[in-house]
Design an enzyme around this catalytic site. Structure first.
Site, PDB file in Angstrom:
ATOM      1  N   LYS A   1      43.626  32.706  50.160  1.00 30.53           N
ATOM      2  CA  LYS A   1      42.267  32.741  50.708  1.00 30.53           C
ATOM      3  C   LYS A   1      42.221  32.158  52.109  1.00 30.53           C
ATOM      4  CE  LYS A   1      42.298  34.334  46.852  1.00 30.53           C
ATOM      5  NZ  LYS A   1      42.776  35.736  46.959  1.00 30.53           N
TER       6      LYS A   1
ATOM      7  N   ASP B   1      44.054  40.394  49.413  1.00 34.33           N
ATOM      8  CA  ASP B   1      44.114  39.745  48.096  1.00 34.33           C
ATOM      9  C   ASP B   1      45.255  38.751  48.027  1.00 34.33           C
ATOM     10  OD1 ASP B   1      44.662  40.882  44.665  1.00 34.33           O
ATOM     11  OD2 ASP B   1      43.428  39.238  45.446  1.00 34.33           O
TER      12      ASP B   1
ATOM     13  N   GLU C   1      38.806  38.348  37.214  1.00 35.57           N
ATOM     14  CA  GLU C   1      39.609  39.156  36.301  1.00 35.57           C
ATOM     15  C   GLU C   1      39.723  38.497  34.923  1.00 35.57           C
ATOM     16  OE1 GLU C   1      40.471  38.381  39.403  1.00 35.57           O
ATOM     17  OE2 GLU C   1      42.396  37.372  39.509  1.00 35.57           O
TER      18      GLU C   1
ATOM     19  N   ASP D   1      39.235  40.682  47.945  1.00 35.33           N
ATOM     20  CA  ASP D   1      39.061  40.166  46.591  1.00 35.33           C
ATOM     21  C   ASP D   1      38.716  38.677  46.637  1.00 35.33           C
ATOM     22  OD1 ASP D   1      41.122  39.692  43.614  1.00 35.33           O
ATOM     23  OD2 ASP D   1      38.993  40.167  43.821  1.00 35.33           O
ATOM     24  N   ASN D   2      38.095  38.163  45.584  1.00 39.13           N
ATOM     25  CA  ASN D   2      37.911  36.719  45.369  1.00 39.13           C
ATOM     26  C   ASN D   2      37.047  36.013  46.412  1.00 39.13           C
ATOM     27  OD1 ASN D   2      41.285  37.164  44.825  1.00 39.13           O
ATOM     28  ND2 ASN D   2      39.921  36.654  43.109  1.00 39.13           N
TER      29      ASN D   2
HETATM   30  O1  LIG Z   1      42.323  37.130  42.012  1.00 42.62           O
HETATM   31  C1  LIG Z   1      42.787  35.863  42.223  1.00 42.62           C
HETATM   32  C2  LIG Z   1      42.357  34.796  41.450  1.00 42.62           C
HETATM   33  C3  LIG Z   1      42.855  33.511  41.693  1.00 42.62           C
HETATM   34  C4  LIG Z   1      42.366  32.375  40.850  1.00 42.62           C
HETATM   35  C5  LIG Z   1      43.230  31.359  40.462  1.00 42.62           C
HETATM   36  C6  LIG Z   1      42.765  30.319  39.669  1.00 42.62           C
HETATM   37  C7  LIG Z   1      41.437  30.299  39.260  1.00 42.62           C
HETATM   38  F1  LIG Z   1      40.991  29.288  38.479  1.00 42.62           F
HETATM   39  C8  LIG Z   1      40.561  31.297  39.645  1.00 42.62           C
HETATM   40  C9  LIG Z   1      41.028  32.344  40.444  1.00 42.62           C
HETATM   41  C10 LIG Z   1      43.809  33.292  42.696  1.00 42.62           C
HETATM   42  C11 LIG Z   1      44.255  34.382  43.489  1.00 42.62           C
HETATM   43  N1  LIG Z   1      45.181  34.191  44.471  1.00 42.62           N
HETATM   44  C12 LIG Z   1      45.593  35.251  45.182  1.00 42.62           C
HETATM   45  C13 LIG Z   1      45.071  36.518  44.970  1.00 42.62           C
HETATM   46  N2  LIG Z   1      44.143  36.733  44.016  1.00 42.62           N
HETATM   47  C14 LIG Z   1      43.730  35.689  43.252  1.00 42.62           C
HETATM   48 MG   LIG Z   2      42.713  38.430  43.700  1.00 39.75          MG
END
Ligand SMILES: Oc1cc(-c2ccc(F)cc2)cc2nccnc12
Ligand SMILES: [Mg+2]
Length: 228
Positions: free
Chosen positions: A158, A155, A213, A183-184
């Site tokens: 990416k 997580d 989330e 995740d993601n």
């Molecule tokens: O759960 C997450 C969501 C997002 C993220 C940011 C901006 C958006 F618009 C959409 C999703 C970034 C993340 N980076 C590291 C770990 N987890 C993440």
């Molecule tokens: Mg995440």
């Protein structure tokens, strides 16, 4: 210039969550991020998928890549038996500091392993490492006396999902049956990672659709079992 988002989360939790009650800390973070200010915790919807995978895997050794404020660290730690070890790696020192203070509020026995003065061996369930995953992963066996991980929660950035997964393989930190949960994989997305785990004969991969989330945007987590 004032406070950061992680600091605002910490202050809200300190004001509204019961000391020593990890569930109340988790739900305080979720209510802050739903009602006051979005933050990139795995959240309550994908968090339930994470819970289910932890309970099904019954892991003794867990690695988390990307601590942020420690929300998913606490979700995982609350489901682990005494004696289990949860190593979480964070490269942002401010995030790591906030996570430590949230663990303290939650009464989680957590140790900052990057601190110099530390007792030998694991005295607690959560071990927070400050640094880059690509640098720390090759050091885990020697420095922390870890052999293999039963569960890895991915997580962090990416672009690091795939290289760090390859590194875990090369460092012999995965065994047949080890579970990777990422995740993601839809939002922001990790296309090279997905392509790898879904096409490699060394993994059996499964997508769990969910939502980003605290939002009505599609996201999901990918569970990939290492076949050795
Ligand atoms: O759960 C997450 C969501 C997002 C993220 C940011 C901006 C958006 F618009 C959409 C999703 C970034 C993340 N980076 C590291 C770990 N987890 C993440
Ligand atoms: Mg995440």
């Amino acid at each position: 210039s004032g406070t950061t988002r992680p600091m605002r989360i910490l202050h809200y939790v300190q004001r509204s969550a019961k000391c020593g009650d990890v569930l109340s800390v988790i739900s305080a973070i979720d209510s802050f991020c739903s009602k006051v200010e979005w933050a990139m915790n795995v959240g309550d919807k994908k968090g339930e998928i994470l819970d289910a995978v932890v309970l099904e895997t019954r892991p003794r050794y867990v690695l988390e890549l990307g601590t942020y404020c420690g929300y998913s660290t606490m979700r995982i730690a609350r489901l682990l038996p005494p004696g289990a070890r949860l190593i979480t790696i964070e490269m942002n020192s401010h995030y790591a500091q906030v996570a430590k203070e949230l663990f303290q509020h939650a009464g989680l026995d957590a140790q900052d392993k990057s601190a110099e003065k530390r007792p030998a061996g694991p005295t607690c369930k959560v071990e927070l490492l400050l640094g880059s995953s690509s640098v720390l992963i090759p050091q885990l066996k020697k420095k922390l006396d870890i052999d293999k991980f039963d569960l890895v929660f991915i997580d962090h950035w990416k672009v690091s999902y795939l290289p760090d997964t390859r590194l875990l393989e090369e460092c012999g930190l995965l065994k047949s049956g080890s579970v990777l949960l990422a995740d993601n994989v839809t939002c922001p997305g990790a296309p090279d990672y997905l392509e790898y785990v879904r096409n490699s004969p060394r993994y059996r991969s499964q997508y769990f659709p969910s939502q980003l989330e605290y939002l009505q945007v599609e996201d999901g987590v990918e569970k990939s079992v290492f076949l050795g």
